[in-house]
Motif scaffolding. Structure first.
Motif, PDB file in Angstrom:
ATOM      1  N   THR A  44       1.009  -1.099   0.214  1.00  0.00           N
ATOM      2  CA  THR A  44      -0.530  -0.369  -0.114  1.00  0.00           C
ATOM      3  C   THR A  44       0.724   1.405  -0.340  1.00  0.00           C
ATOM      4  O   THR A  44       2.382   1.442   0.086  1.00  0.00           O
ATOM      5  N   ALA A  45       0.284   2.438  -0.224  1.00  0.00           N
ATOM      6  CA  ALA A  45       1.362   3.404  -0.336  1.00  0.00           C
ATOM      7  C   ALA A  45       1.495   4.353   1.163  1.00  0.00           C
ATOM      8  O   ALA A  45       0.574   3.576   1.858  1.00  0.00           O
ATOM      9  N   VAL A  46       2.597   4.432   0.839  1.00  0.00           N
ATOM     10  CA  VAL A  46       3.140   5.395   2.679  1.00  0.00           C
ATOM     11  C   VAL A  46       3.206   6.394   2.659  1.00  0.00           C
ATOM     12  O   VAL A  46       3.506   6.921   1.743  1.00  0.00           O
ATOM     13  N   ASP A  47       2.594   7.160   3.617  1.00  0.00           N
ATOM     14  CA  ASP A  47       2.343   8.698   3.728  1.00  0.00           C
ATOM     15  C   ASP A  47       3.390   8.612   4.950  1.00  0.00           C
ATOM     16  O   ASP A  47       4.142   8.879   5.867  1.00  0.00           O
ATOM     17  N   LEU A  48       4.741   9.368   3.837  1.00  0.00           N
ATOM     18  CA  LEU A  48       6.468   9.977   4.521  1.00  0.00           C
ATOM     19  C   LEU A  48       6.257  10.784   5.677  1.00  0.00           C
ATOM     20  O   LEU A  48       6.884  11.045   5.668  1.00  0.00           O
ATOM     21  N   THR A  66      18.288  16.320  11.261  1.00  0.00           N
ATOM     22  CA  THR A  66      16.986  15.568  10.984  1.00  0.00           C
ATOM     23  C   THR A  66      16.403  16.032   9.560  1.00  0.00           C
ATOM     24  O   THR A  66      15.627  17.232   9.840  1.00  0.00           O
ATOM     25  N   ILE A  67      15.773  14.694   8.775  1.00  0.00           N
ATOM     26  CA  ILE A  67      15.063  14.909   7.998  1.00  0.00           C
ATOM     27  C   ILE A  67      14.053  14.685   8.324  1.00  0.00           C
ATOM     28  O   ILE A  67      13.916  13.575   7.761  1.00  0.00           O
ATOM     29  N   ASN A  68      12.595  15.696   7.796  1.00  0.00           N
ATOM     30  CA  ASN A  68      11.247  14.734   8.096  1.00  0.00           C
ATOM     31  C   ASN A  68      10.667  15.209   6.733  1.00  0.00           C
ATOM     32  O   ASN A  68      11.316  15.789   5.509  1.00  0.00           O
ATOM     33  N   LEU A  69      10.568  13.582   6.336  1.00  0.00           N
ATOM     34  CA  LEU A  69       9.786  12.995   5.134  1.00  0.00           C
ATOM     35  C   LEU A  69       8.194  14.516   4.440  1.00  0.00           C
ATOM     36  O   LEU A  69       7.523  14.150   5.269  1.00  0.00           O
ATOM     37  N   THR A  70       8.175  14.274   3.322  1.00  0.00           N
ATOM     38  CA  THR A  70       6.635  14.044   2.448  1.00  0.00           C
ATOM     39  C   THR A  70       6.343  13.816   1.717  1.00  0.00           C
ATOM     40  O   THR A  70       7.492  13.214   0.724  1.00  0.00           O
ATOM     41  N   GLY A  71       5.026  13.863   1.390  1.00  0.00           N
ATOM     42  CA  GLY A  71       4.507  12.876  -0.253  1.00  0.00           C
ATOM     43  C   GLY A  71       3.628  12.120   0.643  1.00  0.00           C
ATOM     44  O   GLY A  71       4.311  11.380   1.498  1.00  0.00           O
ATOM     45  N   THR A  72       3.730  10.990  -0.666  1.00  0.00           N
ATOM     46  CA  THR A  72       3.394   9.917  -0.383  1.00  0.00           C
ATOM     47  C   THR A  72       3.628   8.806  -1.160  1.00  0.00           C
ATOM     48  O   THR A  72       4.292   9.680  -2.567  1.00  0.00           O
ATOM     49  N   VAL A  78      10.523   4.365  -5.274  1.00  0.00           N
ATOM     50  CA  VAL A  78      11.672   4.671  -4.397  1.00  0.00           C
ATOM     51  C   VAL A  78      11.658   6.413  -3.801  1.00  0.00           C
ATOM     52  O   VAL A  78      10.682   6.880  -5.167  1.00  0.00           O
ATOM     53  N   TYR A  79      11.791   6.356  -2.744  1.00  0.00           N
ATOM     54  CA  TYR A  79      12.384   8.259  -2.813  1.00  0.00           C
ATOM     55  C   TYR A  79      13.749   8.667  -2.440  1.00  0.00           C
ATOM     56  O   TYR A  79      14.137   7.778  -1.597  1.00  0.00           O
ATOM     57  N   VAL A  80      14.086   9.116  -3.621  1.00  0.00           N
ATOM     58  CA  VAL A  80      15.130   9.342  -3.102  1.00  0.00           C
ATOM     59  C   VAL A  80      15.716  11.392  -2.190  1.00  0.00           C
ATOM     60  O   VAL A  80      14.659  11.702  -2.521  1.00  0.00           O
ATOM     61  N   ILE A  81      16.116  11.060  -1.262  1.00  0.00           N
ATOM     62  CA  ILE A  81      16.907  12.275  -0.150  1.00  0.00           C
ATOM     63  C   ILE A  81      18.326  12.302  -1.103  1.00  0.00           C
ATOM     64  O   ILE A  81      19.016  12.198  -0.769  1.00  0.00           O
ATOM     65  N   GLN A  95      13.436  13.341  -4.730  1.00  0.00           N
ATOM     66  CA  GLN A  95      12.148  14.069  -4.140  1.00  0.00           C
ATOM     67  C   GLN A  95      12.383  14.937  -3.602  1.00  0.00           C
ATOM     68  O   GLN A  95      11.376  15.790  -3.491  1.00  0.00           O
ATOM     69  N   LEU A  96      13.599  15.214  -2.965  1.00  0.00           N
ATOM     70  CA  LEU A  96      13.483  15.838  -1.543  1.00  0.00           C
ATOM     71  C   LEU A  96      15.450  16.402  -1.837  1.00  0.00           C
ATOM     72  O   LEU A  96      16.069  15.152  -2.000  1.00  0.00           O
ATOM     73  N   LEU A  97      15.504  17.600  -1.531  1.00  0.00           N
ATOM     74  CA  LEU A  97      16.637  18.743  -1.552  1.00  0.00           C
ATOM     75  C   LEU A  97      16.185  18.878  -0.219  1.00  0.00           C
ATOM     76  O   LEU A  97      15.966  19.364  -0.339  1.00  0.00           O
ATOM     77  N   ASN A  98      17.902  18.850  -0.129  1.00  0.00           N
ATOM     78  CA  ASN A  98      18.258  19.222   1.842  1.00  0.00           C
ATOM     79  C   ASN A  98      19.229  19.289   1.711  1.00  0.00           C
ATOM     80  O   ASN A  98      20.650  18.905   1.571  1.00  0.00           O
ATOM     81  N   SER A  99      19.437  20.835   2.698  1.00  0.00           N
ATOM     82  CA  SER A  99      20.474  21.275   2.517  1.00  0.00           C
ATOM     83  C   SER A  99      21.399  21.425   4.258  1.00  0.00           C
ATOM     84  O   SER A  99      22.277  21.955   4.251  1.00  0.00           O
TER      85      SER A  99
END
Length: 167
Positions: A44-48, A66-72, A78-81, A95-99
């Protein structure tokens, strides 16, 4: 990832039930070329928004980033940070960039859902020197990928980092 001279290896894991979300790839390239790939192994889809990725530097037991994830995330996806200062080829896959400050090849990572540990990489509270090493493989400037047969995460963040296996 190819431009980073990636080396694929499997990460050894402690036994548990199949994970819904799992660290599937670890990219530790030169400079800011860093990324983590997460895979949805569930049906099933995951609430990130329920998940966070924490980075523990230099043997510390408190997360510095700490990086809080977003999206589904859809099943099988796969989800790449990625570090927002990495090369375009890596950022384009994210899908998520963090500095924030990012890990080097000797830092521990923990993926959690709320307060429940889902997966980890490295050993929280231990500084291995300049890299995690096992089976003749060093984590510095390398990409590590889990074997497709791995369906569980390492939920013991303080266990010894062992058994990198070439694939």
């Amino acid at each position: 990832r190819d431009s980073l001279c990636a080396v694929a290896v499997a990460l050894a894991l402690s036994p548990q039930l199949q994970a819904e979300l799992l660290i599937s790839e670890y990219v530790e390239g030169s400079s800011n070329n860093k990324a983590i790939e997460l895979a949805n192994l569930g049906s099933t889809a995951v609430d990130l928004s329920q998940y966070k990725l924490q980075m523990f530097f230099n043997g510390n037991t408190t997360a510095a980033t700490t990086i809080n994830l977003t999206g589904t995330l859809a099943p099988g996806a796969v989800y790449v940070i990625a570090n927002s200062n990495s090369v375009a080829a890596l950022k384009d896959k994210a899908q998520l960039l963090n500095s924030s400050s990012w890990y080097n090849g000797d830092d521990a990572l923990v993926l959690s859902k709320g307060d429940q540990i889902i997966d980890s990489f490295g050993q929280v509270g231990f500084d291995p020197g300049s890299a995690w090493n096992s089976g003749g493989v060093s984590t510095v400037d390398k990409s590590l990928r889990r074997k497709a047969s791995v369906t569980t995460g390492d939920i013991t963040t303080t266990d010894v980092f062992l058994s990198l296996i070439h694939i």
